[in-house]
Scaffold this motif. Structure first.
Motif, PDB file in Angstrom:
ATOM      1  N   GLY A  55       1.182   5.442   0.245  1.00 12.64           N
ATOM      2  CA  GLY A  55      -0.701   6.804   0.853  1.00 12.64           C
ATOM      3  C   GLY A  55       0.908   7.715   0.676  1.00 12.64           C
ATOM      4  O   GLY A  55       1.605   7.411  -0.168  1.00 12.64           O
ATOM      5  N   GLU A  56      -0.072   8.537   0.929  1.00 11.39           N
ATOM      6  CA  GLU A  56       0.540  10.177   0.492  1.00 11.39           C
ATOM      7  C   GLU A  56       1.537  10.219   1.230  1.00 11.39           C
ATOM      8  O   GLU A  56       2.359  10.061   2.286  1.00 11.39           O
ATOM      9  CB  GLU A  56      -0.607  11.214   1.645  1.00 11.39           C
ATOM     10  CG  GLU A  56      -1.463  11.348   0.397  1.00 11.39           C
ATOM     11  CD  GLU A  56      -3.076  12.714   1.302  1.00 11.39           C
ATOM     12  OE1 GLU A  56      -2.622  13.504   1.837  1.00 11.39           O
ATOM     13  OE2 GLU A  56      -3.546  11.406   1.000  1.00 11.39           O
ATOM     14  N   VAL A 102       0.725  -1.328  -0.079  1.00 18.46           N
ATOM     15  CA  VAL A 102       0.479   0.069   0.231  1.00 18.46           C
ATOM     16  C   VAL A 102       1.103   1.075   0.122  1.00 18.46           C
ATOM     17  O   VAL A 102       2.093   1.408   1.247  1.00 18.46           O
ATOM     18  CB  VAL A 102      -0.990  -0.511   1.583  1.00 18.46           C
ATOM     19  CG1 VAL A 102      -1.563   1.320   1.371  1.00 18.46           C
ATOM     20  CG2 VAL A 102      -1.845  -1.369   1.007  1.00 18.46           C
ATOM     21  N   ASP A 110       4.946   9.573  -0.317  1.00 14.15           N
ATOM     22  CA  ASP A 110       5.735   7.781  -0.545  1.00 14.15           C
ATOM     23  C   ASP A 110       6.066   8.334  -1.516  1.00 14.15           C
ATOM     24  O   ASP A 110       5.783   8.514  -2.386  1.00 14.15           O
ATOM     25  CB  ASP A 110       4.673   6.753  -0.258  1.00 14.15           C
ATOM     26  CG  ASP A 110       4.613   6.827   1.075  1.00 14.15           C
ATOM     27  OD1 ASP A 110       5.537   6.460   1.947  1.00 14.15           O
ATOM     28  OD2 ASP A 110       3.403   4.979   1.077  1.00 14.15           O
ATOM     29  N   ARG A 160      -8.494   5.931   3.457  1.00 20.47           N
ATOM     30  CA  ARG A 160      -8.522   5.667   1.983  1.00 20.47           C
ATOM     31  C   ARG A 160      -7.679   4.656   1.620  1.00 20.47           C
ATOM     32  O   ARG A 160      -8.164   3.834   1.144  1.00 20.47           O
ATOM     33  CB  ARG A 160      -8.033   7.132   1.330  1.00 20.47           C
ATOM     34  CG  ARG A 160      -9.084   8.304   0.876  1.00 20.47           C
ATOM     35  CD  ARG A 160      -8.359   8.767   0.281  1.00 20.47           C
ATOM     36  NE  ARG A 160      -7.066   9.928   0.719  1.00 20.47           N
ATOM     37  CZ  ARG A 160      -6.827  11.124   1.383  1.00 20.47           C
ATOM     38  NH1 ARG A 160      -8.052  11.168   1.929  1.00 20.47           N
ATOM     39  NH2 ARG A 160      -5.555  11.185   1.343  1.00 20.47           N
ATOM     40  N   ALA A 161      -6.598   4.553   2.414  1.00 22.45           N
ATOM     41  CA  ALA A 161      -5.899   3.597   2.629  1.00 22.45           C
ATOM     42  C   ALA A 161      -6.581   2.162   2.737  1.00 22.45           C
ATOM     43  O   ALA A 161      -6.399   1.012   2.032  1.00 22.45           O
ATOM     44  CB  ALA A 161      -4.679   3.349   4.080  1.00 22.45           C
ATOM     45  N   ARG A 194      -8.516   1.051  -0.152  1.00 22.30           N
ATOM     46  CA  ARG A 194      -7.875   0.003  -1.293  1.00 22.30           C
ATOM     47  C   ARG A 194      -7.175  -1.253  -1.138  1.00 22.30           C
ATOM     48  O   ARG A 194      -7.178  -2.207  -1.411  1.00 22.30           O
ATOM     49  CB  ARG A 194      -6.577   0.936  -1.227  1.00 22.30           C
ATOM     50  CG  ARG A 194      -6.615   2.208  -2.139  1.00 22.30           C
ATOM     51  CD  ARG A 194      -5.129   2.743  -2.796  1.00 22.30           C
ATOM     52  NE  ARG A 194      -5.816   4.338  -2.971  1.00 22.30           N
ATOM     53  CZ  ARG A 194      -5.887   5.465  -2.573  1.00 22.30           C
ATOM     54  NH1 ARG A 194      -5.113   5.156  -1.097  1.00 22.30           N
ATOM     55  NH2 ARG A 194      -6.075   6.421  -2.638  1.00 22.30           N
ATOM     56  N   ARG A 195      -7.043  -1.557   0.518  1.00 25.01           N
ATOM     57  CA  ARG A 195      -6.853  -2.862   1.340  1.00 25.01           C
ATOM     58  C   ARG A 195      -7.896  -3.518   1.086  1.00 25.01           C
ATOM     59  O   ARG A 195      -7.777  -5.206   1.259  1.00 25.01           O
ATOM     60  CB  ARG A 195      -6.097  -2.812   2.363  1.00 25.01           C
ATOM     61  CG  ARG A 195      -4.661  -2.272   2.731  1.00 25.01           C
ATOM     62  CD  ARG A 195      -4.110  -2.176   4.294  1.00 25.01           C
ATOM     63  NE  ARG A 195      -5.211  -2.020   5.032  1.00 25.01           N
ATOM     64  CZ  ARG A 195      -4.552  -0.344   5.608  1.00 25.01           C
ATOM     65  NH1 ARG A 195      -4.308  -0.107   5.184  1.00 25.01           N
ATOM     66  NH2 ARG A 195      -5.830  -0.179   7.161  1.00 25.01           N
ATOM     67  N   THR A 215     -10.686   9.868   4.995  1.00 22.97           N
ATOM     68  CA  THR A 215      -9.264  10.337   5.653  1.00 22.97           C
ATOM     69  C   THR A 215      -8.338   9.913   5.310  1.00 22.97           C
ATOM     70  O   THR A 215      -8.519   8.529   5.121  1.00 22.97           O
ATOM     71  CB  THR A 215      -9.666  10.226   7.651  1.00 22.97           C
ATOM     72  OG1 THR A 215      -9.238   8.372   7.613  1.00 22.97           O
ATOM     73  CG2 THR A 215     -10.789  10.986   8.680  1.00 22.97           C
ATOM     74  N   ALA A 216      -7.106  10.147   5.488  1.00 25.15           N
ATOM     75  CA  ALA A 216      -6.270   9.098   4.566  1.00 25.15           C
ATOM     76  C   ALA A 216      -6.064   7.516   5.197  1.00 25.15           C
ATOM     77  O   ALA A 216      -6.212   6.828   4.219  1.00 25.15           O
ATOM     78  CB  ALA A 216      -4.518   9.900   5.183  1.00 25.15           C
ATOM     79  N   GLY A 217      -6.569   7.516   6.442  1.00 23.72           N
ATOM     80  CA  GLY A 217      -6.565   5.763   7.097  1.00 23.72           C
ATOM     81  C   GLY A 217      -7.758   5.332   5.608  1.00 23.72           C
ATOM     82  O   GLY A 217      -7.612   4.531   5.551  1.00 23.72           O
ATOM     83  N   CYS A 239      -4.750  14.461  -7.381  1.00 28.07           N
ATOM     84  CA  CYS A 239      -5.639  13.520  -6.334  1.00 28.07           C
ATOM     85  C   CYS A 239      -6.841  12.973  -6.557  1.00 28.07           C
ATOM     86  O   CYS A 239      -7.932  14.487  -6.666  1.00 28.07           O
ATOM     87  CB  CYS A 239      -4.827  14.471  -5.078  1.00 28.07           C
ATOM     88  SG  CYS A 239      -3.803  13.784  -3.592  1.00 28.07           S
TER      89      CYS A 239
END
Ligand code: URA
Length: 233
Positions: free
Chosen positions: A31-32, A29, A34, A216-217, A220-221, A212-214, A48
Motif C-alpha cells: 500500500g501507500e 499487498v 510501504d 484500491r487495495a 488488487r486482492r 479510497t486507498a482501501g 500514482c
C-alpha cells in the motif's frame, strides 16, 4: 522492476523485502507508504495511477470520444490524461463504471479467468417464476452461449414488473438483458451497483469520485477463481 514471473522468482528466492521483512508469500499487498526493496535496493513506486468511480447515467456512451457526437463519459469525469473505462456499460445501462490509467489492473479485472463479479439491479417486465430463478442460477443457454450460473435475488415483485438483483462474473454483450429476454421478461431499466469489491453506494447520477486507498487495495486482492457452469440443458 520485473515482469510477473521474474518478480515471483525474486520473491521465492527471498530477495524482496517489504518494510524490512523478507516477503514469503506471493501476492502480498503493498500500500501507500510501504517500502519495498529488491536485493537491498529500494524500489521507487511508479507515478500514482488514477482510479475513478463514475455513476454513469443512461444515455451516455462508454467511450472517451464518440465520432457520432453523442455524450460520452469523458464529459463527466475530471480531465485526466490516459484514463479509460474498465469494460463498458450499454448506452441504456447506468451505474458503476471504473476508469483508470492502470492498464495492468484493468487487464486483470477484465480477464475471464479472474471472474470479477458484477451486480446489476434490473427492473424487468412481469414476475419471475421459481423455475426462472432456478434457470438463472443453474446457468442459462442464451443465443448459443451458456451463461454461467448467476446469483439472483428478487427484491420486489408486482404483477406487471419486478426488481431483481443479479450477480454475474462474465461480461458478454448485453448479457443481463439477453438472459432476462430469454426467460420472457424484458429488462426495462438496468443499473450496475457493484464491480468486484467496489460498491456504487450513494454516488449520484453523473457524479464521479476517486477510489479510497482501501478500495484500491481490495481491487488488487480480488482474484477469486470463477465457479464452473454445470452441464445442463
Ligand atoms: N449486461 C447488460 O445487458 N448490459 C450492460 O450494460 C451490462 C451487462
Amino acid at each position: 522492476m520485473a515482469a510477473r514471473r521474474r518478480a515471483d522468482a525474486l520473491i521465492a528466492a527471498g530477495k524482496v523485502r517489504l518494510n524490512g521483512t523478507v516477503v514469503r508469500t506471493l501476492g502480498a499487498v503493498v500500500g501507500e507508504g510501504d517500502r519495498v526493496e529488491i536485493e537491498g535496493r529500494a524500489v521507487e513506486p511508479p507515478a500514482c495511477a488514477t482510479y475513478l468511480m463514475l455513476n454513469k447515467p443512461v444515455g451516455v456512451v462508454t467511450t472517451m470520444r464518440d465520432p457520432q457526437g453523442r455524450r460520452t463519459i469523458a464529459d463527466l469525469v475530471p480531465r485526466r490524461r490516459g484514463v479509460f473505462p474498465v469494460g463498458r456499460l450499454d448506452y441504456d445501462t447506468g451505474g458503476l463504471l471504473l476508469l483508470t490509467d492502470d492498464g495492468e489492473l484493468a487487464h486483470r479485472l477484465l480477464h475471464p479467468r479472474f471472474g470479477v463479479e458484477k451486480t446489476y439491479r434490473a427492473e424487468i417486465a412481469g414476475r419471475l417464476s421459481s423455475e426462472d430463478v432456478h434457470r438463472l442460477s443453474r446457468g442459462l443457454l442464451v443465443d448459443g452461449f451458456r451463461a454461467a450460473p448467476a446469483k439472483v435475488r428478487v427484491v420486489g415483485a408486482r404483477a406487471d414488473r419486478s426488481t431483481v438483483e443479479v450477480t454475474i462474473h462474465e461480461g458478454r454483450n448485453r448479457q443481463v438483458r439477453r438472459m432476462f429476454e430469454r426467460l420472457g421478461h424484458p429488462v426495462l431499466a438496468l443499473t450496475r451497483t457493484r464491480f468486484g469489491p467496489l460498491k456504487l453506494g450513494t454516488l449520484s447520477w453523473g457524479a464521479s469520485r476517486e477510489l479510497t486507498a482501501g478500495e484500491r487495495a481490495a481491487l488488487r486482492r480480488d482474484r477469486r477463481p470463477p465457479p464452473k457452469a454445470p452441464r445442463t440443458k
